[in-house]
Design a protein around this motif. Structure first.
Motif, PDB file in Angstrom:
ATOM      1  N   ASP A  35       0.822  -1.207   0.098  1.00 17.97           N
ATOM      2  CA  ASP A  35       0.147  -0.211  -0.045  1.00 17.97           C
ATOM      3  C   ASP A  35       0.839   1.401   0.041  1.00 17.97           C
ATOM      4  O   ASP A  35       0.237   2.353   0.301  1.00 17.97           O
ATOM      5  CB  ASP A  35      -0.966   0.141   1.193  1.00 17.97           C
ATOM      6  CG  ASP A  35      -0.375  -0.031   2.582  1.00 17.97           C
ATOM      7  OD1 ASP A  35       1.155  -0.528   2.405  1.00 17.97           O
ATOM      8  OD2 ASP A  35      -0.578   0.238   3.719  1.00 17.97           O
TER       9      ASP A  35
ATOM     10  N   ASP B 236       2.482  10.011   0.875  1.00 26.65           N
ATOM     11  CA  ASP B 236       1.268   9.832   1.977  1.00 26.65           C
ATOM     12  C   ASP B 236       1.421  10.007   3.298  1.00 26.65           C
ATOM     13  O   ASP B 236       0.594  10.499   3.868  1.00 26.65           O
ATOM     14  CB  ASP B 236       0.571   8.312   1.870  1.00 26.65           C
ATOM     15  CG  ASP B 236       1.909   7.288   2.393  1.00 26.65           C
ATOM     16  OD1 ASP B 236       2.944   7.816   2.274  1.00 26.65           O
ATOM     17  OD2 ASP B 236       1.706   6.206   2.859  1.00 26.65           O
ATOM     18  N   THR B 237       2.702  10.280   3.674  1.00 27.52           N
ATOM     19  CA  THR B 237       3.144  10.803   5.125  1.00 27.52           C
ATOM     20  C   THR B 237       3.611  12.096   5.100  1.00 27.52           C
ATOM     21  O   THR B 237       3.909  12.941   6.197  1.00 27.52           O
ATOM     22  CB  THR B 237       3.956   9.758   5.889  1.00 27.52           C
ATOM     23  OG1 THR B 237       5.186   9.766   5.057  1.00 27.52           O
ATOM     24  CG2 THR B 237       3.699   8.393   5.874  1.00 27.52           C
TER      25      THR B 237
END
Length: 292
Positions: free
Chosen positions: A157, A180-181
Motif C-alpha cells: 500500500d 502519503d506521510t
C-alpha cells in the motif's frame, strides 16, 4: 585519607575520564553520541526512524514488507541492532533498501540486507561513485536495481518517489519522498553543522540549492536529515538561503578580484554559524570559475 592516597586516586580518576572520552570519540561503547544505534521511534503511522550508528535510517512498513532507507556504518553490531529495533515494531521482512548516496554511513550494511533477500535500489551514479571512492570501494553491497534520474517504488500500500535533482553533497544524491506521510529524506543536504561538499566524489556547491529547490517543490511536513532532528519546510527554506548566501558571497568576491588563495579571507560566514575548511574555498573557487 593520606595526601599521597588522595593524589593517586585523583590521578586515576583523571586518567579514567580521559580514557572514557577517547573511547567515546572513537565510537566505542554504547554511550558515544551518535556512534551507537538508538531506539526506533515513529515519525508517522507506518514510518519509523532509527538514529545513531551512522546516518539516520528510515523504515516504511507496508502490507507486503518493509522499505529501509540507508544502512548505517559497516558492522555486524550496527546491522544486528537495526534489525533488533525493526523487529520490535514488526516481523515483516525487508524487501527493499534505498541508498540516499554512497558514503559509508549510508551504504555500510547493504550486503547484509541483500543476503537476507532485499533488493537495493539506488541512482546509477551511486553505483559508480561507490566503486571509485576509496572509502567505499571495498564495502560489498552495490545496488542491485538502479535508475537514471527519478524512480517510483511501489510495495503493497506504499509508494515512494526517488528524485535526483542534481549534485550537492555528492555526485549521487537522492531525495526520498513518502507522499502519503508528507515526509522527505533529504540526507546530508541538510545538516546541523557546517555543510560538507564532497567535491572529490562529484559534489557541487553551485548545484546544492538546486536540490533544495526540488525538495521545496514537494508537499511535505518533515524533512529528515542524514543526522539530527526532523526539519520543517521553513527550516529547509532557511538552510537554502544560508547556502545561497555563501555561494553568492564567494562569487562576488571572485568578481571583485579575489584569487584562489584569498577567497577564504574574503567570504564572511560567521554570521551564518558555519566555518569551512580552507580546502572548501579552493574547490569552490574552481567550480565558480568554471561556471562563469
Amino acid at each position: 585519607m593520606s595526601r599521597r592516597s588522595f593524589c593517586v586516586l585523583a590521578l586515576a580518576t583523571m586518567m579514567a575520564v580521559i580514557s572514557a572520552a577517547t573511547f567515546a570519540q572513537r565510537g566505542g561503547g554504547r554511550g558515544g553520541a551518535g556512534q551507537t544505534v538508538e531506539k526506533i521511534k515513529m515519525l508517522k503511522p507506518n514510518l519509523y526512524e532509527i538514529t545513531g550508528g551512522g546516518a539516520n535510517t528510515l523504515i516504511r512498513v507496508t502490507t507486503q514488507g518493509l522499505i529501509v532507507v540507508d544502512t548505517k556504518n559497516p558492522g555486524d553490531e550496527n546491522f544486528n541492532r537495526v534489525m533488533e529495533e525493526i523487529k520490535s515494531v514488526t516481523n515483516q521482512p525487508v524487501k527493499y533498501v534505498i541508498n540516499t548516496h554512497h558514503h559509508p554511513d549510508h551504504v555500510g550494511n547493504n550486503q547484509k540486507f541483500i543476503d537476507a533477500g532485499a533488493t537495493v535500489v539506488a541512482l546509477e551514479a551511486l553505483k559508480t561513485w561507490m566503486g571509485n571512492d576509496p572509502r567505499t570501494k571495498d564495502i560489498p553491497g552495490r545496488p542491485t536495481q538502479t535508475f537514471a534520474k527519478d524512480y517510483t517504488l511501489k510495495l503493497g500500500d506504499a509508494e515512494v518517489k526517488l528524485y535526483s535533482f542534481g549534485r550537492g553533497h555528492t555526485g549521487d544524491d537522492t531525495m526520498v519522498y513518502f507522499p502519503d506521510t508528507k515526509v522527505v529524506m533529504v540526507s546530508d543536504q541538510i545538516t546541523d553543522a557546517t555543510p560538507i561538499v564532497d567535491f572529490a566524489n562529484g559534489g557541487s556547491a553551485v548545484e546544492w540549492t538546486k536540490i533544495l529547490d526540488g525538495v521545496l517543490a514537494l508537499d511535505f511536513e518533515q524533512a529528515i536529515p542524514g543526522r539530527g532532528e526532523p526539519k520543517s519546510k521553513a527550516d529547509v527554506q532557511a538552510y537554502r538561503a544560508k547556502f545561497d548566501t555563501v555561494v553568492k558571497r564567494a562569487s562576488d568576491a571572485i568578481k571583485a578580484g579575489a584569487t584562489k588563495d584569498q577567497l577564504a579571507m574574503q567570504v564572511k560566514t560567521d554570521d551564518l554559524g558555519w566555518t569551512f575548511q580552507p580546502a572548501f574555498y579552493g574547490s569552490l573557487y574552481d567550480e565558480l570559475s568554471k561556471t562563469k
